[in-house]
Design a protein around this motif. Structure first.
Motif, short mmCIF file in Angstrom:
data_model
loop_
_atom_site.label_atom_id
_atom_site.label_comp_id
_atom_site.label_asym_id
_atom_site.label_seq_id
_atom_site.Cartn_x
_atom_site.Cartn_y
_atom_site.Cartn_z
N GLY A 296 0.81 -1.21 0.00
CA GLY A 296 0.00 0.00 0.00
C GLY A 296 0.84 1.26 0.00
O GLY A 296 1.96 1.28 -0.52
N ALA A 297 0.32 2.31 0.62
CA ALA A 297 1.00 3.61 0.63
C ALA A 297 2.30 3.55 1.41
O ALA A 297 2.44 2.76 2.36
CB ALA A 297 0.07 4.66 1.24
N PRO A 298 3.29 4.35 1.04
CA PRO A 298 4.55 4.36 1.78
C PRO A 298 4.36 4.74 3.24
O PRO A 298 3.54 5.61 3.58
CB PRO A 298 5.38 5.41 1.05
N ALA A 299 5.13 4.08 4.11
CA ALA A 299 5.18 4.43 5.52
C ALA A 299 6.34 5.38 5.72
O ALA A 299 7.49 5.01 5.49
CB ALA A 299 5.35 3.18 6.38
N GLY B 114 11.34 6.06 4.98
CA GLY B 114 10.40 5.30 4.17
C GLY B 114 10.01 6.06 2.92
O GLY B 114 10.08 7.29 2.88
N GLY B 115 9.63 5.31 1.91
CA GLY B 115 9.22 5.93 0.66
C GLY B 115 8.94 4.89 -0.40
O GLY B 115 8.90 3.69 -0.13
N PHE B 116 8.76 5.38 -1.61
CA PHE B 116 8.51 4.51 -2.74
C PHE B 116 9.84 4.16 -3.39
O PHE B 116 10.70 5.03 -3.58
CB PHE B 116 7.58 5.20 -3.74
N ALA B 117 10.02 2.89 -3.75
CA ALA B 117 11.25 2.43 -4.41
C ALA B 117 10.99 2.33 -5.91
O ALA B 117 10.37 1.36 -6.37
CB ALA B 117 11.67 1.08 -3.85
N PRO B 118 11.48 3.29 -6.70
CA PRO B 118 11.22 3.25 -8.14
C PRO B 118 11.74 1.99 -8.82
O PRO B 118 11.13 1.52 -9.78
CB PRO B 118 11.95 4.50 -8.65
N SER B 119 12.85 1.45 -8.34
CA SER B 119 13.42 0.27 -8.98
C SER B 119 12.58 -0.98 -8.75
O SER B 119 12.65 -1.94 -9.51
CB SER B 119 14.84 0.02 -8.46
N LEU B 120 11.80 -0.97 -7.67
CA LEU B 120 10.99 -2.13 -7.31
C LEU B 120 9.50 -1.93 -7.59
O LEU B 120 8.75 -2.91 -7.64
CB LEU B 120 11.17 -2.45 -5.82
N GLY B 121 9.09 -0.68 -7.72
CA GLY B 121 7.67 -0.41 -7.87
C GLY B 121 6.88 -0.71 -6.61
O GLY B 121 5.69 -0.99 -6.67
N LYS B 122 7.55 -0.60 -5.45
CA LYS B 122 6.91 -0.92 -4.17
C LYS B 122 7.34 0.09 -3.12
O LYS B 122 8.36 0.78 -3.27
CB LYS B 122 7.31 -2.33 -3.70
#
Length: 389
Positions: free
Chosen positions: A310-313, A333-341
């Motif tokens: 879900g949303a980044p913690a 915490g955040g979104f990992a562009p390389s993983l899409g997660k």
């Protein structure tokens, strides 16, 4: 008031280049720095993973610690300068070879981290160390080192009259190698001085993205010329603070003031490798009693990586056990562009730290599933020379 605050911010020698490139400037560590360029954070992140990203990290604290009265005997002088810095840190500086860099931590007497830093033995002379500390702690770090040095050594700050650039990504070696012959011969965590048309460059094969690359100390007056040469290469794009943070997070690297602070020890932070063997055996570093006990398992929290559904913690979010009981806190915490997660770093009790452990994170009042995973989230691609047989 906002205008006064903006005026109080420092700028780097590359400030005008950032404006010309469309950088969106934000306050960071007392400086006005680009958080992103028109390409955007996601694209800048992926460009660095695929090609070469150029970062202005001149807000960091590069410096040189030099013996006041060197003897001329390189090994004896190195032993003397190492004896000044080692009582402050947990790394083996005495054992460095010329040009070798060591990641280590500046510790308080309780074993908490005052900063993480790079310390290198001079590649040119005995009795000199090249030291790079973090921007937000550099004044306190430098005061601590100067107090330890007394009249035995002088700390020369290079942040006032130099710029520090980082060129990171799989194309970095080809790009810099074409401009600075010899840079490609450096191994990971080594550095050397190279002549250049506009002044001497100190080039370190290091960085904080998980990618192969370099950090380059250049005289301030020559920094714009070097920046221009690098971005003229089609493999290079300027990269801002936003992608710098997402890259280091994917690489599982701690950020001081977030994943490290004065209460967190190297063992809790998963940085046990930075407590060098010789120093462990001697037990002669700040907080040794605590840190050595933690190495034997006497600790209440450890840093872990989390894959979040879900949303980044974000930093400060609670980590909960499977029953919903709070057990820890997210520190990055955040979104990992390389993983899409979404990914995160945080601290939990050792019993909840095994990869595969199912936990929860509280995001905007909702509990979201999370799984403990090994870090780095994205494999490191540092260049290591083959050892001679």
């Amino acid at each position: 008031m906002a205008q006064l605050a903006a005026e109080a911010l420092k700028t780097t020698p590359l400030y005008e280049r950032h404006l010309a490139a469309g950088g969106r400037m934000v306050p960071f560590g007392g400086y006005n720095l680009p958080v992103q360029y028109p390409l955007g954070i996601m694209a800048e992140h992926k460009w660095t993973r695929d090609h070469a990203g150029l970062f202005d990290v001149s807000h960091m604290g590069p410096s040189f610690l030099r013996l006041s009265h060197p003897s001329g005997n390189a090994e004896a002088d190195h032993a003397s300068i190492a004896a000044i810095i080692e009582p402050l840190i947990c790394g083996d500086i005495l054992g460095l070879t010329p040009g070798q860099i060591r990641y280590t931590l500046l510790l308080n007497e309780q074993g908490g981290a005052l900063d993480d830093l790079m310390v290198a033995r001079s590649s040119q002379a005995g009795g000199e160390l090249y030291i790079v500390v973090n921007a937000g702690t550099k004044d306190a770090d430098f005061a601590c080192i100067e107090a330890a040095a007394g009249d035995r050594a002088t700390l020369v700050r290079a942040d006032a009259d130099h710029a520090l650039l980082a060129l990171q990504g799989p194309d970095a070696v080809a790009v810099l190698g074409a401009l600075v012959p010899g840079a490609a011969d450096l191994g990971f965590m080594t550095y050397a001085a190279f002549p250049w048309a506009h002044g001497q460059l100190l080039v370190a094969r290091s960085g904080y993205t998980g990618e192969d690359g370099f950090e380059i100390l250049v005289p301030a007056a020559a920094a714009p010329a070097l920046w221009d040469l690098l971005v003229a290469d089609e493999r290079v794009n300027p990269i801002g603070l936003g992608a710098r943070d997402s890259l280091r997070l994917e690489a599982g690297l701690p950020l001081y003031g977030h994943d490290l602070n004065s209460t967190i020890s190297p063992i809790e932070a998963g940085l046990g490798f930075a407590v060098s063997k010789r120093r462990r055996e001697a037990g002669d570093f700040p907080g040794a009693t605590r840190i050595l006990a933690e190495r034997e398992g006497q600790l209440s929290r450890v840093r872990v990586g989390l894959l979040v559904e879900g949303a980044p913690a974000r930093e400060g979010a609670e980590i909960l056990d499977a029953a919903g009981v709070p057990i820890g806190i997210v520190t990055s915490g955040g979104f990992a562009p390389s993983l899409g997660k979404a990914i995160a770093l945080g601290f939990v009790p050792p019993a909840q730290a095994e990869p595969g452990t199912r936990l929860l994170v509280a995001v905007r009042g909702r509990s979201q599933p999370a799984e403990v995973v090994a870090t780095p989230f994205v494999p490191h691609r540092y260049f290591r020379k083959a050892k001679a047989s």
